[in-house]
Structure formats: structure tokens, C-alpha cells
Design a protein around this motif. Structure first.
Motif, PDB file in Angstrom:
ATOM      1  N   HIS A  77     -14.675  -6.886   0.014  1.00  0.00           N
ATOM      2  CA  HIS A  77     -15.458  -5.796   0.586  1.00  0.00           C
ATOM      3  C   HIS A  77     -16.111  -4.921  -0.478  1.00  0.00           C
ATOM      4  O   HIS A  77     -17.112  -4.264  -0.214  1.00  0.00           O
ATOM      5  N   GLY A  78     -15.525  -4.897  -1.677  1.00  0.00           N
ATOM      6  CA  GLY A  78     -16.059  -4.024  -2.706  1.00  0.00           C
ATOM      7  C   GLY A  78     -15.725  -2.568  -2.462  1.00  0.00           C
ATOM      8  O   GLY A  78     -16.456  -1.667  -2.885  1.00  0.00           O
ATOM      9  N   ILE A  79     -14.620  -2.321  -1.772  1.00  0.00           N
ATOM     10  CA  ILE A  79     -14.187  -0.956  -1.475  1.00  0.00           C
ATOM     11  C   ILE A  79     -13.244  -0.446  -2.568  1.00  0.00           C
ATOM     12  O   ILE A  79     -13.248   0.734  -2.904  1.00  0.00           O
ATOM     13  N   ARG A  80     -12.437  -1.388  -3.129  1.00  0.00           N
ATOM     14  CA  ARG A  80     -11.488  -1.027  -4.200  1.00  0.00           C
ATOM     15  C   ARG A  80     -11.946  -1.615  -5.525  1.00  0.00           C
ATOM     16  O   ARG A  80     -12.474  -2.731  -5.568  1.00  0.00           O
ATOM     17  N   GLU A  81     -11.695  -0.900  -6.605  1.00  0.00           N
ATOM     18  CA  GLU A  81     -12.090  -1.381  -7.934  1.00  0.00           C
ATOM     19  C   GLU A  81     -11.341  -2.657  -8.312  1.00  0.00           C
ATOM     20  O   GLU A  81     -11.890  -3.526  -8.984  1.00  0.00           O
ATOM     21  N   ALA A  82     -10.085  -2.758  -7.906  1.00  0.00           N
ATOM     22  CA  ALA A  82      -9.255  -3.897  -8.314  1.00  0.00           C
ATOM     23  C   ALA A  82      -9.289  -5.053  -7.313  1.00  0.00           C
ATOM     24  O   ALA A  82      -8.444  -5.953  -7.378  1.00  0.00           O
ATOM     25  N   SER A  83     -10.247  -5.063  -6.409  1.00  0.00           N
ATOM     26  CA  SER A  83     -10.254  -6.087  -5.361  1.00  0.00           C
ATOM     27  C   SER A  83     -10.462  -7.491  -5.906  1.00  0.00           C
ATOM     28  O   SER A  83     -10.112  -8.474  -5.241  1.00  0.00           O
ATOM     29  N   HIS A  84     -11.011  -7.605  -7.122  1.00  0.00           N
ATOM     30  CA  HIS A  84     -11.209  -8.942  -7.705  1.00  0.00           C
ATOM     31  C   HIS A  84      -9.876  -9.646  -7.949  1.00  0.00           C
ATOM     32  O   HIS A  84      -9.819 -10.880  -8.024  1.00  0.00           O
ATOM     33  N   ILE A  85      -8.795  -8.879  -8.054  1.00  0.00           N
ATOM     34  CA  ILE A  85      -7.461  -9.469  -8.250  1.00  0.00           C
ATOM     35  C   ILE A  85      -7.057 -10.273  -7.016  1.00  0.00           C
ATOM     36  O   ILE A  85      -6.437 -11.334  -7.132  1.00  0.00           O
ATOM     37  N   LEU A 126       6.415 -16.799  -1.689  1.00  0.00           N
ATOM     38  CA  LEU A 126       4.955 -16.690  -1.703  1.00  0.00           C
ATOM     39  C   LEU A 126       4.500 -15.496  -2.540  1.00  0.00           C
ATOM     40  O   LEU A 126       5.210 -14.504  -2.673  1.00  0.00           O
ATOM     41  N   LYS A 127       3.307 -15.605  -3.087  1.00  0.00           N
ATOM     42  CA  LYS A 127       2.689 -14.491  -3.815  1.00  0.00           C
ATOM     43  C   LYS A 127       1.665 -13.810  -2.908  1.00  0.00           C
ATOM     44  O   LYS A 127       0.961 -14.472  -2.152  1.00  0.00           O
ATOM     45  N   TRP A 128       1.600 -12.495  -3.006  1.00  0.00           N
ATOM     46  CA  TRP A 128       0.589 -11.751  -2.274  1.00  0.00           C
ATOM     47  C   TRP A 128       0.340 -10.425  -2.970  1.00  0.00           C
ATOM     48  O   TRP A 128       1.114  -9.999  -3.830  1.00  0.00           O
ATOM     49  N   ASN A 129      -0.746  -9.779  -2.599  1.00  0.00           N
ATOM     50  CA  ASN A 129      -1.084  -8.470  -3.154  1.00  0.00           C
ATOM     51  C   ASN A 129      -1.029  -7.418  -2.055  1.00  0.00           C
ATOM     52  O   ASN A 129      -1.352  -7.703  -0.897  1.00  0.00           O
ATOM     53  N   GLU A 130      -0.615  -6.218  -2.439  1.00  0.00           N
ATOM     54  CA  GLU A 130      -0.612  -5.096  -1.504  1.00  0.00           C
ATOM     55  C   GLU A 130      -1.929  -4.320  -1.665  1.00  0.00           C
ATOM     56  O   GLU A 130      -2.298  -3.939  -2.767  1.00  0.00           O
TER      57      GLU A 130
END
Length: 311
Positions: free
Chosen positions: A57-65, A173-177
Motif C-alpha cells: 500500500h505504501g502506507i508504512r516506510e518499512a512495508s518493503h520488508i 511459520l514466519k510472519w511480520n506484524e
């Protein structure tokens, strides 16, 4: 609960919406295992195939992670991966984000010739959506609006969030918060943290009753919609409604019929006022008159029929 058994998919090619959060990473893991070990209803391992689709979405700076994680897991499972950067900005509304996301998913589906889109919405999402719609002022559909249909598959709708997290932890599993999920300036997050979380803590049985109500309402809506479709099927055409059929029904039921008729003709955004106003008009308007529905559509009244037309 064996959540793997909740997934029922016909053989085909599907776009899987994966954000990188725990819900969608569980969904991706379940689907990957299903493709490798198909159920008896599938003919061979190749009868199910998936395309992983990630919308940044490009809402968070770290969204590329998030994109990096989803891409890595897709590669590990030898699944095609597509993504798009939305660049919506930090002030983007929930509605704008949802619209952009589904527009992307539909385009991926069309380009790939896929049979549908699969999302990771779960039971707690249904509760959040129901409360949001209640706060806005909703009819019967708003209580159970989160459902499968129109090429969207939601196989986890009856699975609680806690079961998904437990599965993720048990299977390593791996996931991001997503930190924006904690921002209660977003209305959905407000409902999640300030209303439903407190309800769960203070009255678990009350929360369970809410979930039961949503499930029942989903079944009721399905049954009502089938009856409405039967009534619409016997009309002269998709754009024409016999006025006597509307008059013969109880007022509340006639409103439901008119609302369904409008949806069938592409009018999706319906207010209660508009539906009631048009229902009364169909029952009482003089022949050879007309009424605007919106800037693009109108209803023309004849003695025996009402016709949905462009302006």
C-alpha cells in the motif's frame, strides 16, 4: 479444530492475497500443502495451482520488508509471485487502501486467467466488520457482509484468529506484524482494540454469542437472497420489475426485493433512505413518471412496470 479441513476448493488456478501478516502466511502454508497433497475431490496434484499476489500500500516506510518475506516464501514453495507498489501515503483511508488492493487483485486474476481470488479473512474479521457496519447503521446484510462470492474465496471465515496464530507457531511459520494494526485512529482498529477486545475479556460468552449471530445471519441472508432471486427470475427482464409483485409483498420484504433488483442492475452503494424511497415510488407513483436513482440512472414508471434505465 483442524483448520486444514476447513478449506474446500474446486480444482483450478487461484490468486492468493498475501500481506505477510500471520493470517495470510497461514493461508499460504495451508494452500501449499493442499496443492502437494490434494484432497479426494481433486484429481491430481496439478489440479490446484496458486499465484501469490502482494500489494504494498505504501502506507508504512518499512512495508518493503513484508514484500521481501512473501517473495522468499513464494520462492521456497516454487510459486509465481507478483506485487505492486501502491504508494498511497500514510494518510490513505481504509476504504482507499481496500479499493486499490482489490483492483490490483482483480487485474492479476484477469491477466492470469485465474478462477478466483483467495483471502485470509477469518472469524474475528467477521465480528469487526459486523460491528463497523452496526456503527454506520446497517441492514441484514451488514451483519454478515464478509462472505465468499463474486469470485472471492474466504476459506478461513469460520476459523478464529487465535487458531491461526497457534497454527503458525506450531508449524514454525514466519510472519511480520503490521504496526498500523495498533493505530486506533483507524476505525477498524478502534473496534478491534477498544470494543471487541474488551468484550472478549469481560464477557467471553457474549463474544461467542456475537460470532454465533453472525454465522446464523450469514445462513439467513443466503436463504433470503435465494428467495429474492426466484422472484426476480420471473420478472419480464433484468431491468423491469412488475409493480404488482412489489405491492403484494409486505413492505419490509418489498424493500429487500427492490434493493436486490438495484444491485442486480449495478447499483451497489445503497442507503436505507434510497431503498425505502424507491420502494414507495414503485408502489404508488403515477404512470409515465420517472425518478432519479443517481446521476447516471433513473426509474421510469409505467402502469404495470418499473424500468431501470440510464439517464
Amino acid at each position: 479444530m483442524d483448520i486444514a479441513k476447513t478449506i474446500r476448493l474446486a480444482p483450478g488456478r487461484y490468486v492468493v492475497a498475501v500481506s505477510g501478516g500471520v493470517d495470510s502466511m497461514v493461508l499460504l502454508d495451508l494452500l501449499t500443502k493442499l496443492a502437494k497433497n490434494p484432497s479426494p475431490s481433486t484429481l491430481h496434484p496439478q489440479s490446484l495451482s496458486f499465484i501469490v499476489a502482494h500489494f504494498d500500500h505504501g502506507i508504512r516506510e518499512a512495508s518493503h520488508i513484508d514484500r521481501k518475506l512473501v517473495h522468499e516464501v513464494s520462492l521456497e514453495n516454487k510459486l509465481p509471485f507478483v506485487y505492486k507498489e501502491g504508494n498511497l501515503g500514510s494518510k490513505a483511508s481504509e476504504a482507499a487502501a481496500r479499493e486499490a488492493r482489490y483492483d490490483f487483485l482483480r487485474k492479476v486474476q484477469k491477466h492470469a486467467g485465474a478462477d478466483g481470488i483467495i483471502t485470509a479473512h477469518h472469524l474475528d474479521d467477521s465480528a469487526e466488520t459486523a460491528v463497523l457496519n452496526l456503527l454506520r447503521g446497517t441492514g441484514r446484510k451488514g451483519l454478515a457482509s464478509l462472505k465468499a462470492g463474486n469470485g472471492i474465496y474466504r476459506p478461513l471465515l469460520n476459523v478464529p484468529k487465535g487458531k491461526l496464530r497457534a497454527y503458525a507457531e506450531a508449524n514454525g511459520l514466519k510472519w511480520n506484524e503490521d504496526i498500523t494494526n495498533q493505530d486506533t485512529n483507524y476505525r477498524r482498529n478502534h473496534v478491534r482494540h477498544n470494543i471487541l477486545k474488551k468484550l472478549k475479556e469481560s464477557s467471553p460468552e457474549g463474544y461467542h454469542r456475537l460470532l454465533t449471530l453472525i454465522r446464523r445471519q450469514r445462513d439467513i441472508n443466503h436463504a433470503v437472497d435465494q428467495q429474492l432471486q426466484t422472484l426476480l427470475h420471473i420478472q419480464p427482464s433484468r431491468k423491469t420489475l412488475r409493480r404488482r409483485d412489489v405491492i403484494a409483498l409486505p413492505y419490509a420484504v418489498s424493500c429487500e426485493l427492490v434493493a436486490q433488483w438495484l444491485r442486480e442492475n449495478g447499483k451497489r452503494q445503497l442507503s436505507r433512505w434510497l431503498v425505502e424511497h424507491l420502494t414507495v415510488a414503485i408502489r404508488t407513483a403515477q404512470p409515465d413518471t420517472e425518478l432519479l436513482v443517481d446521476a447516471e440512472n433513473k426509474i421510469t414508471f409505467k402502469k404495470h412496470t418499473a424500468e431501470f434505465r440510464g439517464v
